[in-house]
Design an enzyme around this catalytic site. Sequence first.
Site, PDB file in Angstrom:
ATOM      1  N   LYS A  13       0.744  -1.318  -0.035  1.00 38.60           N
ATOM      2  CA  LYS A  13       0.131   0.054   0.082  1.00 38.60           C
ATOM      3  C   LYS A  13       0.953   1.230  -0.110  1.00 38.60           C
ATOM      4  O   LYS A  13       2.020   0.985   0.186  1.00 38.60           O
ATOM      5  CB  LYS A  13      -0.909  -0.074   1.181  1.00 38.60           C
ATOM      6  CG  LYS A  13      -1.699  -1.177   1.149  1.00 38.60           C
ATOM      7  CD  LYS A  13      -3.036  -1.499   2.537  1.00 38.60           C
ATOM      8  CE  LYS A  13      -3.788  -2.634   2.263  1.00 38.60           C
ATOM      9  NZ  LYS A  13      -4.746  -2.673   3.398  1.00 38.60           N
ATOM     10  N   TYR A  53     -12.530  -2.976  -3.330  1.00 34.91           N
ATOM     11  CA  TYR A  53     -12.869  -2.881  -1.888  1.00 34.91           C
ATOM     12  C   TYR A  53     -14.362  -3.162  -1.982  1.00 34.91           C
ATOM     13  O   TYR A  53     -15.110  -2.748  -0.966  1.00 34.91           O
ATOM     14  CB  TYR A  53     -12.290  -2.064  -1.283  1.00 34.91           C
ATOM     15  CG  TYR A  53     -11.125  -2.129  -0.524  1.00 34.91           C
ATOM     16  CD1 TYR A  53     -10.583  -3.221   0.000  1.00 34.91           C
ATOM     17  CD2 TYR A  53     -10.091  -1.228  -1.025  1.00 34.91           C
ATOM     18  CE1 TYR A  53      -9.302  -3.618   0.857  1.00 34.91           C
ATOM     19  CE2 TYR A  53      -8.601  -1.483  -0.267  1.00 34.91           C
ATOM     20  CZ  TYR A  53      -8.244  -2.650   0.305  1.00 34.91           C
ATOM     21  OH  TYR A  53      -6.829  -2.703   0.673  1.00 34.91           O
ATOM     22  N   ASN A 116      -2.030  -0.027   7.175  1.00 40.90           N
ATOM     23  CA  ASN A 116      -1.380  -1.285   7.624  1.00 40.90           C
ATOM     24  C   ASN A 116      -0.679  -1.844   6.521  1.00 40.90           C
ATOM     25  O   ASN A 116      -0.455  -3.273   6.333  1.00 40.90           O
ATOM     26  CB  ASN A 116      -2.430  -2.198   8.065  1.00 40.90           C
ATOM     27  CG  ASN A 116      -3.516  -2.580   7.029  1.00 40.90           C
ATOM     28  OD1 ASN A 116      -3.570  -2.100   5.814  1.00 40.90           O
ATOM     29  ND2 ASN A 116      -4.592  -3.429   7.382  1.00 40.90           N
ATOM     30  N   HIS A 119      -1.593  -5.543   1.469  1.00 39.09           N
ATOM     31  CA  HIS A 119      -2.840  -6.351   1.304  1.00 39.09           C
ATOM     32  C   HIS A 119      -2.640  -7.651   0.646  1.00 39.09           C
ATOM     33  O   HIS A 119      -1.582  -7.746   0.145  1.00 39.09           O
ATOM     34  CB  HIS A 119      -3.842  -5.683  -0.013  1.00 39.09           C
ATOM     35  CG  HIS A 119      -4.740  -6.428  -0.561  1.00 39.09           C
ATOM     36  ND1 HIS A 119      -6.014  -6.560   0.389  1.00 39.09           N
ATOM     37  CD2 HIS A 119      -4.839  -7.401  -1.604  1.00 39.09           C
ATOM     38  CE1 HIS A 119      -6.732  -7.587  -0.596  1.00 39.09           C
ATOM     39  NE2 HIS A 119      -6.098  -8.078  -1.321  1.00 39.09           N
ATOM     40  N   GLU A 130      -9.219 -10.814  -7.610  1.00 44.61           N
ATOM     41  CA  GLU A 130      -8.273  -9.506  -7.588  1.00 44.61           C
ATOM     42  C   GLU A 130      -7.236  -9.717  -8.663  1.00 44.61           C
ATOM     43  O   GLU A 130      -6.742  -8.774  -9.024  1.00 44.61           O
ATOM     44  CB  GLU A 130      -7.522  -9.482  -6.204  1.00 44.61           C
ATOM     45  CG  GLU A 130      -8.747  -9.401  -5.184  1.00 44.61           C
ATOM     46  CD  GLU A 130      -8.220  -9.338  -3.742  1.00 44.61           C
ATOM     47  OE1 GLU A 130      -9.174  -9.133  -2.951  1.00 44.61           O
ATOM     48  OE2 GLU A 130      -7.211  -9.780  -3.390  1.00 44.61           O
TER      49      GLU A 130
HETATM   50  P1  DAT Z   1      -7.658  -7.406   5.039  1.00 44.28           P
HETATM   51  O1  DAT Z   1      -6.757  -6.183   4.473  1.00 44.28           O
HETATM   52  O2  DAT Z   1      -6.835  -7.835   6.337  1.00 44.28           O
HETATM   53  O3  DAT Z   1      -8.011  -8.458   4.456  1.00 44.28           O
HETATM   54  P2  DAT Z   1     -10.166  -6.248   5.249  1.00 44.28           P
HETATM   55  O4  DAT Z   1     -10.223  -6.947   4.241  1.00 44.28           O
HETATM   56  O5  DAT Z   1     -11.417  -6.488   6.180  1.00 44.28           O
HETATM   57  O6  DAT Z   1      -8.942  -6.753   5.879  1.00 44.28           O
HETATM   58  O7  DAT Z   1     -10.314  -4.686   5.159  1.00 44.28           O
HETATM   59  C1  DAT Z   1      -9.464  -4.058   4.178  1.00 44.28           C
HETATM   60  C2  DAT Z   1      -8.571  -2.749   4.547  1.00 44.28           C
HETATM   61  O8  DAT Z   1      -9.639  -2.117   5.047  1.00 44.28           O
HETATM   62  C3  DAT Z   1      -7.710  -3.375   5.737  1.00 44.28           C
HETATM   63  O9  DAT Z   1      -6.611  -3.848   5.440  1.00 44.28           O
HETATM   64  C4  DAT Z   1      -7.708  -1.908   6.398  1.00 44.28           C
HETATM   65  C5  DAT Z   1      -8.721  -1.373   6.249  1.00 44.28           C
HETATM   66  N1  DAT Z   1      -9.906  -1.546   7.462  1.00 44.28           N
HETATM   67  C6  DAT Z   1     -10.482  -2.578   7.823  1.00 44.28           C
HETATM   68  N2  DAT Z   1     -11.176  -2.531   8.903  1.00 44.28           N
HETATM   69  C7  DAT Z   1     -11.059  -1.144   9.322  1.00 44.28           C
HETATM   70  C8  DAT Z   1     -11.432  -0.332  10.475  1.00 44.28           C
HETATM   71  N3  DAT Z   1     -12.258  -0.617  11.415  1.00 44.28           N
HETATM   72  N4  DAT Z   1     -11.017   0.816  10.450  1.00 44.28           N
HETATM   73  C9  DAT Z   1     -10.167   1.450   9.367  1.00 44.28           C
HETATM   74  N5  DAT Z   1      -9.819   0.785   8.406  1.00 44.28           N
HETATM   75  C10 DAT Z   1     -10.080  -0.452   8.449  1.00 44.28           C
HETATM   76 MG    MG Z   2      -9.635  -8.196   2.815  1.00 44.58          MG
END
Ligand code: DAT
Ligand code: MG
Length: 153
Positions: A13, A53, A116, A119, A130
């Site tokens: 990212k 997303y 974070n 991805h 994806e």
């Molecule tokens: P991952 O990236 O571990 O697959 P995800 O698909 O649930 O997690 O979410 C995608 C991204 O969205 C994640 O890397 C960071 C952001 N995200 C997820 N939950 C969040 C939250 N509660 N607050 C802010 N950003 C969040």
């Molecule tokens: Mg995810």
Amino acid sequence: MSDLEERTFIAIKPDGVQRGLIGEVIKRFEQKGFKLVGMKMLQASQELLHNHYADLSTKGFFPSLIAYMSSGPVVAMVWEGKGVVKTGRVMLGATNPADSAPGTIRGDYCIHVGKNVIHGSDSVESAEQEISLWFQPSELVSYKSCAFNWLYE
Ligand code: DAT
Ligand code: MG
């Protein structure tokens, strides 16, 4: 398709790029034993990110997630190998860095869920989706035609 050819989509990212973590991420996947079959650096469009997303579009953090992901270039990659989807997720660590174990990428390099670093696809099905969203088939290589045998095959 052989289980050795499982593929996952990994993206560094914008914060990971800005913090100089491209090499570190590649190093970890490469040294684990996975094969890099596609890689490019790009500034992701709004359309691409909304597609990527789509399942999170109703979340309150969605606008800030899209703004963050479009705040700078990302490095999009496809990695291949046995169990790469699941193992890749383990190597990334939990979504929220507060819960990511030390030794994982998120556990070692970040503290905020909104930044974070990386991805990774969460299932074989989402990986396929994806990969087709981010890459043209012609942008991916195959090691099948190589004149050498890969270490683990
Ligand atoms: P991952 O990236 O571990 O697959 P995800 O698909 O649930 O997690 O979410 C995608 C991204 O969205 C994640 O890397 C960071 C952001 N995200 C997820 N939950 C969040 C939250 N509660 N607050 C802010 N950003 C969040
Ligand atoms: Mg995810």
